[in-house]
Design an enzyme around this catalytic site. Structure first.
Site, PDB file in Angstrom:
ATOM      1  N   CYS A 131      32.772  65.945  45.082  1.00  0.00           N
ATOM      2  CA  CYS A 131      33.910  66.148  44.189  1.00  0.00           C
ATOM      3  C   CYS A 131      33.481  65.855  42.752  1.00  0.00           C
ATOM      4  O   CYS A 131      32.802  64.870  42.491  1.00  0.00           O
ATOM      5  CB  CYS A 131      35.067  65.247  44.592  1.00  0.00           C
ATOM      6  SG  CYS A 131      36.542  65.610  43.619  1.00  0.00           S
TER       7      CYS A 131
ATOM      8  N   CYS B 197      37.440  59.469  40.639  1.00  0.00           N
ATOM      9  CA  CYS B 197      38.379  58.451  41.149  1.00  0.00           C
ATOM     10  C   CYS B 197      37.544  57.293  41.725  1.00  0.00           C
ATOM     11  O   CYS B 197      36.749  57.507  42.652  1.00  0.00           O
ATOM     12  CB  CYS B 197      39.272  59.034  42.225  1.00  0.00           C
ATOM     13  SG  CYS B 197      40.068  60.579  41.720  1.00  0.00           S
TER      14      CYS B 197
ATOM     15  N   CYS C  90      37.171  56.268  45.572  1.00  0.00           N
ATOM     16  CA  CYS C  90      36.937  57.336  46.549  1.00  0.00           C
ATOM     17  C   CYS C  90      35.455  57.515  46.837  1.00  0.00           C
ATOM     18  O   CYS C  90      34.638  57.641  45.919  1.00  0.00           O
ATOM     19  CB  CYS C  90      37.532  58.636  46.012  1.00  0.00           C
ATOM     20  SG  CYS C  90      37.226  60.048  47.090  1.00  0.00           S
TER      21      CYS C  90
ATOM     22  N   CYS D 239      47.472  68.184  58.614  1.00  0.00           N
ATOM     23  CA  CYS D 239      47.246  68.050  57.172  1.00  0.00           C
ATOM     24  C   CYS D 239      45.806  68.442  56.853  1.00  0.00           C
ATOM     25  O   CYS D 239      44.873  67.777  57.310  1.00  0.00           O
ATOM     26  CB  CYS D 239      47.453  66.608  56.736  1.00  0.00           C
ATOM     27  SG  CYS D 239      48.967  65.871  57.362  1.00  0.00           S
TER      28      CYS D 239
ATOM     29  N   CYS E 191      50.607  70.871  56.167  1.00  0.00           N
ATOM     30  CA  CYS E 191      50.546  70.295  54.828  1.00  0.00           C
ATOM     31  C   CYS E 191      49.139  70.553  54.277  1.00  0.00           C
ATOM     32  O   CYS E 191      48.156  70.507  55.022  1.00  0.00           O
ATOM     33  CB  CYS E 191      50.807  68.789  54.915  1.00  0.00           C
ATOM     34  SG  CYS E 191      50.681  67.948  53.334  1.00  0.00           S
TER      35      CYS E 191
ATOM     36  N   CYS F 283      54.626  65.879  49.051  1.00  0.00           N
ATOM     37  CA  CYS F 283      54.127  64.663  49.685  1.00  0.00           C
ATOM     38  C   CYS F 283      53.276  63.950  48.647  1.00  0.00           C
ATOM     39  O   CYS F 283      52.321  64.529  48.119  1.00  0.00           O
ATOM     40  CB  CYS F 283      53.268  65.019  50.902  1.00  0.00           C
ATOM     41  SG  CYS F 283      52.365  63.610  51.580  1.00  0.00           S
TER      42      CYS F 283
ATOM     43  N   ARG G 212      55.263  56.825  55.252  1.00  0.00           N
ATOM     44  CA  ARG G 212      54.141  56.766  56.202  1.00  0.00           C
ATOM     45  C   ARG G 212      53.308  55.511  55.991  1.00  0.00           C
ATOM     46  O   ARG G 212      52.893  55.214  54.863  1.00  0.00           O
ATOM     47  CB  ARG G 212      53.257  58.015  56.025  1.00  0.00           C
ATOM     48  CG  ARG G 212      52.128  58.130  57.072  1.00  0.00           C
ATOM     49  CD  ARG G 212      51.539  59.544  57.052  1.00  0.00           C
ATOM     50  NE  ARG G 212      52.628  60.483  56.930  1.00  0.00           N
ATOM     51  CZ  ARG G 212      52.871  61.202  55.833  1.00  0.00           C
ATOM     52  NH1 ARG G 212      52.073  61.177  54.819  1.00  0.00           N
ATOM     53  NH2 ARG G 212      53.929  61.978  55.788  1.00  0.00           N
TER      54      ARG G 212
END
Ligand code: SF4
Length: 335
Positions: free
Chosen positions: A72, A76, A79, A116, A148, A208, A278
């Site tokens: 990526c 972040c 992560c 998902c 999702c 979400c 959740r």
């Protein structure tokens, strides 16, 4: 001077306010997280009253599929897939449609309410978007299961194409408060994240969006995120509990306790009464022996692990749900 209700009555009043759709104040919200005089069981009982009103005893089990992992360009700092991470994670481009459909079948057979698909990366280009839209159509035509997608930043036009393809929900987490965002990421802003959520919502996709607690935020910042998600009408809120990913820039600084995790779930239920709350990533490591108590405020769980960390299997998760006196909810039951 107005007398403060005694702790148990205070908890009950919060539940009643949430049931009647009366907003609770930021001060009341903060007290849920910080006042040791409020008994945990009284908070859970009040949150359960709200959860039962909206969702009965049902629990929606979500199974994640990391359909593209690693590499990526975003940074972040929590992560394992970020450009700033020194950790090693499996790296692969988008899985084949056949592999994704096969994984979806496994998820459906394991009792999943929702499938998902998560892609690492900043966001889809036009070609990728068309591919994902076609894949969503196939999934929806094949399985009676909600779908999702979490594919990074999208604009209103891209959101509309996904909606047209049959996508139920788009995930894009806020992760932390606006004031703190610059401490966890430098390659995009909190406003970028909000814009994607607004794009999804503007075309009728369910939104979400959740957060990760345990990254050094204060209780006031947790309250801020819960209130923002209410304002953005997030219908699904994953509350993740930080687990250090080896190699990621954000260290192992988690001070969460099972009780603080449960209080946070209660808070989200009070502030977002009808949202699917959740108990998400990291529930096993952070809630430990109190895991099943999460089902009193929350009505949804992940099974079979998270993006780059393991978790309880679907069988173990379903067993916990039944043992705690709850039921596994399926999409077919709603048809
Ligand atoms: S959280 Fe998402 S956007 Fe951020 S580095 Fe990880 S995969 Fe990339």
């Amino acid at each position: 001077m107005e007398r403060m209700p005694e702790p148990k009555a205070f908890c009950h009043d919060l539940g009643m306010a949430a049931l009647h759709g009366d907003p609770i104040t930021p001060e009341q919200a903060l007290r849920v997280l910080t006042d040791p005089e409020l008994p945990l069981l009284a908070l859970l009982d009040a949150a359960f009253m709200v959860r039962r009103h909206h969702f009965g005893l049902g629990v929606r089990v979500h199974i994640l599929n990391n359909v593209q992992n690693g590499l990526c360009p975003e940074d972040c700092n929590y992560c394992a897939q970020s450009t700033s991470s020194a950790g090693s994670v499996p790296v692969y481009r988008l899985k084949s449609d056949a592999a994704i459909l096969e994984d979806a079948k496994r998820a459906y057979d394991s009792g999943a309410f929702r499938y998902c698909m998560v892609l690492s990366g900043r966001g889809p280009g036009e070609e990728r978007l068309d591919h994902l839209a076609a894949l969503v159509s196939r999934l929806k035509a094949t399985f009676p299961m909600e779908v999702c997608l979490s594919a990074g930043f999208i604009d209103p036009n891209q959101a509309a194409r996904l909606k047209q393809a049959g996508l139920d929900r788009y995930n894009h987490n806020l992760n932390t408060s606006e004031s703190r965002y610059g401490t966890i990421c430098h390659t995009h802003t909190y406003a970028d994240r909000v814009a994607t959520l607004e794009a999804a919502r503007s075309v009728g996709l369910e939104v979400c969006s959740g957060l990760i607690i345990g990254m050094g935020e204060g209780p006031d910042e947790v309250v801020e995120v819960a209130r923002t998600l209410n304002r953005l009408d997030a219908r699904s809120i994953p509350v993740n509990f930080y687990v250090h990913a080896p190699g990621s820039q954000l260290g192992d600084q988690n001070h969460l306790t099972p009780e603080s995790c449960l209080r946070t779930l209660c808070l989200f239920r009070f502030l977002n009464p009808s949202a699917e709350i959740r108990a998400a990533g990291g529930r096993e490591a952070n809630l430990r022996a109190l895991e099943s108590l999460a089902l009193y405020p929350a009505n949804s769980l992940f099974a079979e692990g998270y993006l780059n960390t393991g978790g309880h299997s679907a069988d173990k998760t379903l067993q916990m749900i039944v043992d705690a006196g709850f039921t596994v909810e399926r999409v077919d039951e709603h048809e």
